[in-house]
Design a protein around this motif. Sequence first.
Motif, PDB file in Angstrom:
ATOM      1  N   LEU A  99       0.882  -1.182  -0.119  1.00 20.07           N
ATOM      2  CA  LEU A  99       0.059  -0.081   0.052  1.00 20.07           C
ATOM      3  C   LEU A  99       0.800   1.222  -0.044  1.00 20.07           C
ATOM      4  O   LEU A  99       1.943   1.398   0.735  1.00 20.07           O
ATOM      5  N   ARG A 100       0.567   2.068  -0.713  1.00 22.97           N
ATOM      6  CA  ARG A 100       1.392   3.552  -0.836  1.00 22.97           C
ATOM      7  C   ARG A 100       0.252   4.677  -0.684  1.00 22.97           C
ATOM      8  O   ARG A 100      -0.704   4.634  -1.633  1.00 22.97           O
ATOM      9  N   LEU A 101       0.426   5.363   0.264  1.00 22.34           N
ATOM     10  CA  LEU A 101      -0.324   6.611   0.448  1.00 22.34           C
ATOM     11  C   LEU A 101       0.346   7.958   0.209  1.00 22.34           C
ATOM     12  O   LEU A 101       1.374   8.107   0.379  1.00 22.34           O
ATOM     13  N   SER A 102      -0.617   8.619  -0.418  1.00 21.71           N
ATOM     14  CA  SER A 102      -0.364  10.217  -0.828  1.00 21.71           C
ATOM     15  C   SER A 102      -0.101  10.783   0.592  1.00 21.71           C
ATOM     16  O   SER A 102      -0.664  10.472   1.608  1.00 21.71           O
ATOM     17  N   GLY A 103       0.119  12.213   0.317  1.00 28.01           N
ATOM     18  CA  GLY A 103       0.183  13.111   1.562  1.00 28.01           C
ATOM     19  C   GLY A 103      -1.215  13.266   2.357  1.00 28.01           C
ATOM     20  O   GLY A 103      -0.992  13.211   3.307  1.00 28.01           O
ATOM     21  N   ASP A 104      -2.002  13.567   1.394  1.00 26.42           N
ATOM     22  CA  ASP A 104      -3.527  13.624   1.795  1.00 26.42           C
ATOM     23  C   ASP A 104      -3.950  12.587   2.795  1.00 26.42           C
ATOM     24  O   ASP A 104      -4.816  12.508   3.537  1.00 26.42           O
ATOM     25  N   GLU A 105      -3.644  11.159   2.088  1.00 28.88           N
ATOM     26  CA  GLU A 105      -4.062   9.913   2.490  1.00 28.88           C
ATOM     27  C   GLU A 105      -3.469   9.860   3.821  1.00 28.88           C
ATOM     28  O   GLU A 105      -4.063   9.391   4.833  1.00 28.88           O
ATOM     29  N   ILE A 106      -2.231  10.270   4.059  1.00 31.35           N
ATOM     30  CA  ILE A 106      -1.458   9.981   5.200  1.00 31.35           C
ATOM     31  C   ILE A 106      -2.241  11.043   6.370  1.00 31.35           C
ATOM     32  O   ILE A 106      -2.299  10.548   7.301  1.00 31.35           O
ATOM     33  N   GLU A 107      -2.571  12.084   6.081  1.00 25.77           N
ATOM     34  CA  GLU A 107      -3.254  12.972   6.669  1.00 25.77           C
ATOM     35  C   GLU A 107      -4.588  12.359   7.366  1.00 25.77           C
ATOM     36  O   GLU A 107      -4.787  12.540   8.383  1.00 25.77           O
ATOM     37  N   GLU A 108      -5.255  12.078   6.176  1.00 29.88           N
ATOM     38  CA  GLU A 108      -6.581  11.220   6.642  1.00 29.88           C
ATOM     39  C   GLU A 108      -6.461  10.244   7.522  1.00 29.88           C
ATOM     40  O   GLU A 108      -7.053  10.000   8.738  1.00 29.88           O
ATOM     41  N   PHE A 109      -5.290   9.295   7.490  1.00 28.86           N
ATOM     42  CA  PHE A 109      -5.084   7.949   8.335  1.00 28.86           C
ATOM     43  C   PHE A 109      -4.601   8.739   9.520  1.00 28.86           C
ATOM     44  O   PHE A 109      -5.059   8.115  10.756  1.00 28.86           O
ATOM     45  N   ALA A 110      -3.955   9.567   9.572  1.00 32.66           N
ATOM     46  CA  ALA A 110      -3.364  10.401  10.980  1.00 32.66           C
ATOM     47  C   ALA A 110      -4.640  10.820  11.688  1.00 32.66           C
ATOM     48  O   ALA A 110      -4.872  10.710  13.160  1.00 32.66           O
ATOM     49  N   GLY A 111      -5.739  11.109  11.222  1.00 29.68           N
ATOM     50  CA  GLY A 111      -6.599  11.930  11.886  1.00 29.68           C
ATOM     51  C   GLY A 111      -7.682  10.825  12.214  1.00 29.68           C
ATOM     52  O   GLY A 111      -8.201  10.720  13.396  1.00 29.68           O
ATOM     53  N   SER A 112      -8.213  10.109  11.274  1.00 27.00           N
ATOM     54  CA  SER A 112      -9.250   9.392  11.383  1.00 27.00           C
ATOM     55  C   SER A 112      -8.822   7.823  11.813  1.00 27.00           C
ATOM     56  O   SER A 112      -9.550   7.144  12.452  1.00 27.00           O
ATOM     57  N   GLY A 113      -7.576   7.426  11.483  1.00 27.76           N
ATOM     58  CA  GLY A 113      -7.096   6.015  11.920  1.00 27.76           C
ATOM     59  C   GLY A 113      -7.503   5.188  10.778  1.00 27.76           C
ATOM     60  O   GLY A 113      -7.319   3.990  10.990  1.00 27.76           O
ATOM     61  N   ARG A 114      -7.997   5.513   9.748  1.00 23.77           N
ATOM     62  CA  ARG A 114      -8.393   4.878   8.559  1.00 23.77           C
ATOM     63  C   ARG A 114      -8.469   5.482   7.374  1.00 23.77           C
ATOM     64  O   ARG A 114      -8.948   6.477   7.433  1.00 23.77           O
TER      65      ARG A 114
END
Length: 121
Positions: free
Chosen positions: A12-27
């Motif tokens: 799995l490779r996450l973009s910067g925006d997706e990393i921020e989403e993951f950091a905030g919501s945990g998913r």
Amino acid sequence: MKLRIEDDTLRLRLSGDEIEEFAGSGRVTATVHFGFGPEQQLTYALARGSEPAQTLPHAEPVQVHYEPGAITVRVPFALARAWVETSQVGFAHDVPLPDNQRLRILVEKDLDCRHRGSVEG
């Protein structure tokens, strides 16, 4: 989020925006549609465990849950937090399978991603 499957490797490779989403919501979740109905799609997700990580003895720290049409990679809270909050680009884990096989899980930051939605020909 990009998903790459090759033999017994799931990446799995996450973009910067997706990393921020993951950091905030945990998913963070993405879906590939192969047809018109919900049974003709594949949803894949990266999910963070709750804090504090309470793993059972002998439980794998990185886990994969598969059911038809859905793949979820679950990582412990501490590992997810360290990955998101540092310059660590990625992490890997081998999940043991029957018959001495292993599923290799790779999760990476895809910060150089500039071509989303474009096709070069």
